[in-house]
Design a protein around this motif. Structure first.
Motif, short mmCIF file in Angstrom:
data_model
loop_
_atom_site.label_atom_id
_atom_site.label_comp_id
_atom_site.label_asym_id
_atom_site.label_seq_id
_atom_site.Cartn_x
_atom_site.Cartn_y
_atom_site.Cartn_z
N LEU A 1 46.30 0.81 -4.78
CA LEU A 1 47.59 1.28 -4.63
C LEU A 1 48.59 0.28 -4.80
N ALA B 1 43.55 9.45 -2.79
CA ALA B 1 44.54 8.84 -3.76
C ALA B 1 43.94 7.51 -4.52
N PRO C 1 49.65 14.06 -2.79
CA PRO C 1 50.70 13.20 -3.84
C PRO C 1 50.00 12.65 -4.86
N LEU D 1 51.43 9.75 -7.76
CA LEU D 1 51.14 8.50 -7.58
C LEU D 1 50.50 7.72 -8.91
N ASP E 1 53.15 6.64 -11.36
CA ASP E 1 53.78 5.69 -10.90
C ASP E 1 52.98 4.34 -10.37
N ALA E 2 51.68 4.26 -11.11
CA ALA E 2 50.71 3.33 -10.69
C ALA E 2 50.80 1.99 -11.57
N GLN F 1 58.42 0.49 -3.84
CA GLN F 1 57.53 1.46 -4.21
C GLN F 1 56.31 1.61 -3.61
N LEU F 2 55.65 0.64 -3.39
CA LEU F 2 54.30 0.80 -2.51
C LEU F 2 54.70 1.17 -1.31
N LYS G 1 55.10 5.10 -1.75
CA LYS G 1 53.67 5.79 -1.90
C LYS G 1 52.95 5.89 -0.60
N MET H 1 54.50 8.77 1.45
CA MET H 1 54.15 10.26 0.72
C MET H 1 52.76 10.35 1.26
N ILE H 2 52.11 9.30 1.17
CA ILE H 2 50.44 9.79 1.78
C ILE H 2 50.62 10.41 3.08
#
Length: 586
Positions: A225, A254, A310, A314, A317-318, A400-401, A404, A407-408
Motif C-alpha cells: 500500500l 486490499a 475500499p 485503493l 490511487d495506488a 494519501q497512505l 487509505k 479507509m480500511i
C-alpha cells in the motif's frame, strides 16, 4: 586536597585519587551495612503496644528477610529505614535481608567484607543470589566463593555463583528449571521516554512461529500500500493491525488486490527494480488465516471482499507509492519464544520468505547486491538504502497512505457492526490524557497519558492510529466530590487516581491503578461529620503502606495542603510528600 582543582594532577595522580575515592565509598557502604544490622537488631521483637494487635487483620508481624537461619524482625521497620535512606520500602526490606544473610549465612564472606578485602556490593550480590537456599547450601556457597569473590569480573563471578548454587542444592535447581520451562505468558513493560513500549512473549514454538508469519504478512501488505518504512518498523506496526482481526483481513485483501492488479507505470527503471525485488508480485505464502491462496499466474476470478471494502478505490490511487522493500533483517521476535534471546545462528529472528505463487518458481533476490553493507562497515548515509527509501515518498503521499489505512479501518469497523453476530472488534481502551490549554491550542508540547508516560503532542496521532476514537468530556480534577459513606464510589476513585498518579508515601514508587488501596487520610469515623469520603481525604497507598499507616506504632500523617501529606516516622523524622516528590523537614 582538591580545593585548588585538578589542574596539577597528571594521569597517574588522577587515577590514584579515583582509587582512593573508591575505597572511601566502599568504607561508607560498609558503615551503612553495619548501621542497618544494628537497626534490625533493635527491631528483633514487636513493639509492646503492637503485641496485642498482631492477630488483627493487617497488624504488624515478625518476618524473616534474610532467608533460612536469619533472625526475624518487626515487619514495619523496613518502611522507616527506606524513608531515611531514600529508597522504597521493598528495596529497604531487600537491603536488610542481604545484610542479615551476610552476617548469619555467609560468615567467611562477611569476615572478608569487614576487613575491607572485598567490595560490599559483591558481597551483597552473593547474599542476594543465595536467599532461597537452605542454611547448609548457603554455607557451601560461602566456602566455595570466598576465595574468588574479589578477583573475578562481575560476569564471571555470577557464573561461578550460579554453578555453585546448583551444586549446593540440585533439587532446588531442578525444580527451578522445571518451573522456568512451564512459564508462559505475555508481559508489557512501561513506556520509555519516547512513547515506545516493549512486549515480551513466551509461548509455544508453534504459536510464536505463526504470529511471526502473520507479522510478515501484514508488513508485506503495508509495503504494497506504499508504506516506505523498513521491514522491522512495519512488523512493529503490524502489532496494531493484528489487534483488530477484521482490519487486518481488510488490509491483506486490499494488498492482494493491488499485487494482482498493478497500476500502470511509465517509469521503466522503477518497474525493473520492482520486478527484481518482487519476482511474482504476489503476497507471501505464509497463510496467516486471513490469506487466500492465489491460483497459478497470480490472478483470481473472484476477489474476496467485505461489505464496504475500499479495494477498488485503493487500486485507482495506488500509483506513485510503489517503493522498494528494505532488507529482511532487524526484526526482534525470537522464534524460540524466549524473551530477549537471539537465534543460535545469529540472525534477528524475523526472516522474510520470498513472495511465492503456487505453480511458479520465485527466485530469491540477491539481498547483498540490492543492499550492500548489511552487517559490514557503516555505510555513507547518503547511500544508505533506508535513507533512499524515506526520501522516496513526499508528505502528500504519506497523507494519501494515511487516508487509505483509515479507509480500511473504517471498512472493518462497518463490517463488524453490520455482521450478524456483531463480533470481531476488540474491547474499548480508555486513555486518560493530561494536557495543558496551551498544548491543546498550539499542538506543541508534552502530554501525559495514564499508564503510558509522557508523549510529545504530535505522538498522539501515532498512539490513536486510524481507529474509532470517542472523545469523552474533560474531568475537572479541581472539583471536590464527597459522599456520606465509607465505601468509595467509582467517580471519586477515578478522580483520586488521576489527581494522584503515584502513591503519597515517602519515596513510594507504586503507580496508582484501579487495584490500589485508597486510604482515608483522616480515619473514617462512622459517627463523625458527613462527607468524610471525599477527593480531598483520600490518598492512594499500597497494601503494605496502608497497613503501616493504620497499624504501625508511631506513624502519623496529616494533610498539609491540596494534595500534600506530612508524614512522621516512629522515631520523629518528618517528611513532606507532594506532586514533586518527598522532602525531608528539618
Amino acid at each position: 586536597m582538591f580545593d585548588d582543582g585538578w589542574d596539577d594532577f597528571d594521569a597517574a595522580a588522577t587515577l590514584d585519587a579515583a582509587v582512593e575515592f573508591d575505597a572511601e565509598e566502599n568504607r561508607a557502604a560498609l558503615g551503612k551495612l553495619q548501621a542497618t544490622l544494628h537497626f534490625a537488631d533493635l527491631h528483633a521483637a514487636l513493639p509492646t503496644t503492637s503485641e496485642k494487635t498482631t492477630e488483627k487483620r493487617g497488624g504488624e508481624r515478625l518476618v524473616v528477610y534474610g532467608g533460612d537461619g536469619c533472625p526475624a524482625i518487626a515487619e514495619f521497620a523496613a518502611a522507616e529505614l527506606g524513608v531515611l535512606l531514600k529508597m522504597s520500602s521493598g528495596a529497604a526490606a531487600n537491603y536488610i535481608g542481604e545484610a542479615l544473610a551476610l552476617r548469619h549465612r555467609l560468615p567467611r564472606i562477611w569476615a572478608k567484607t569487614l576487613n575491607g578485602q572485598t567490595v560490599v556490593w559483591r558481597a551483597r550480590a552473593v547474599a542476594r543470589a543465595c536467599l532461597k537456599l537452605s542454611a547448609e547450601a548457603a554455607a557451601l556457597v560461602d566456602e566455595r566463593v570466598v576465595a574468588v569473590i574479589d578477583t573475578l569480573s562481575a560476569y564471571r563471578l555470577q557464573k561461578i555463583v550460579d554453578a555453585v548454587i546448583k551444586e549446593a542444592d540440585p533439587d532446588a535447581a531442578r525444580q527451578a528449571a522445571e518451573e522456568r520451562a512451564r512459564e508462559r505468558g505475555v508481559w508489557v513493560q512501561p513506556s520509555d521516554d519516547h512513547g515506545t513500549k516493549t512486549i515480551w512473549v513466551k509461548a509455544s514454538s508453534g504459536d510464536v512461529i505463526a504470529i511471526n508469519a502473520s507479522l510478515n504478512d501484514v508488513a508485506w501488505a503495508l509495503s504494497e500500500l506504499g508504506d516506505p518504512d523498513s521491514l522491522s518498523e512495519r512488523r512493529a506496526k503490524a502489532i496494531g493491525w493484528l489487534a483488530d482481526p477484521l482490519a487486518a483481513y481488510e488490509l491483506l485483501t486490499a494488498a492482494r488486490y493491488l499485487a494482482t492488479h498493478p497500476a500502470p507505470t511509465t517509469n521503466d527503471a522503477d518497474a525493473d527494480a520492482d520486478a527484481a525485488q518482487h519476482p511474482t508480485g504476489a503476497a507471501p505464502a505464509h497463510g496467516s488465516g486471513a490469506a487466500a491462496d492465489l491460483p497459478p499466474g497470480g490472478s483470481s476470478d473472484a476477489e474476496p471482499q467485505l461489505p464496504g471494502s475500499p479495494i477498488a478505490g485503493l487500486a485507482e490511487d495506488a500509483s506513485g507509492v510503489k517503493l522498494h522493500r528494505p532488507g529482511a533483517t532487524g526484526a526482534e521476535l525470537s522464534l524460540s519464544g524466549e524473551p530477549g534471546t537471539e537465534p543460535a545462528d545469529g540472525s534477528s529472528g524475523g526472516e522474510w520468505d520470498p513472495p511465492e505463487v503456487p505453480g511458479e518458481v520465485a527466485e530469491e533476490p540477491d539481498w547483498d547486491a540490492l543492499y550492500p553493507g548489511d552487517g559490514q562497515e557503516p555505510m555513507d548515509p547518503v547511500r544508505c538504502p533506508a535513507v533512499e527509501i524515506r526520501a522516496a515518498i513526499d508528505p502528500y503521499s504519506r497523507h494519501q497512505l494515511a487516508g487509505k489505512l483509515a479507509m480500511i479501518k473504517n471498512a472493518a469497523h462497518t463490517a463488524g457492526i453490520s455482521s450478524a453476530s456483531g463480533a470481531g472488534r476488540g474491547g474499548r481502551v480508555v486513555l486518560y490524557v493530561h494536557i495543558t490549554d496551551e498544548t491543546l491550542l498550539t499542538g506543541e508540547g508534552i502530554v501525559r497519558i495514564e499508564d503510558h508516560g509522557a508523549f510529545i503532542a504530535a505522538q498522539l496521532k501515532e498512539l490513536l492510529g486510524h481507529d474509532q476514537v470517542v472523545l469523552k468530556p474533560v474531568i475537572d480534577l479541581n472539583e471536590h466530590i464527597d459522599v456520606n459513606a465509607y465505601e468509595i464510589p467509582t467517580r471519586i476513585r477515578e478522580r483520586v487516581r488521576l489527581a494522584q498518579p503515584v502513591e503519597r508515601f515517602p519515596y513510594g514508587t507504586a503507580e496508582t491503578s484501579p487495584r490500589t488501596d485508597l486510604d482515608h487520610v483522616q480515619p473514617y469515623d462512622p459517627h463523625g461529620p458527613p462527607g468524610q469520603t471525599s477527593t480531598t481525604n483520600l490518598t492512594p497507598a499500597t497494601r503494605f503502606h496502608h497497613r503501616v499507616k493504620t497499624h504501625g506504632r508511631g506513624w502519623r500523617v496529616q494533610p498539609a495542603g491540596e494534595g500534600v501529606l506530612q508524614w512522621t516516622t516512629p522515631n520523629g523524622f518528618s517528611f513532606r510528600v507532594d506532586r514533586t516528590g518527598t522532602h525531608r523537614l528539618t
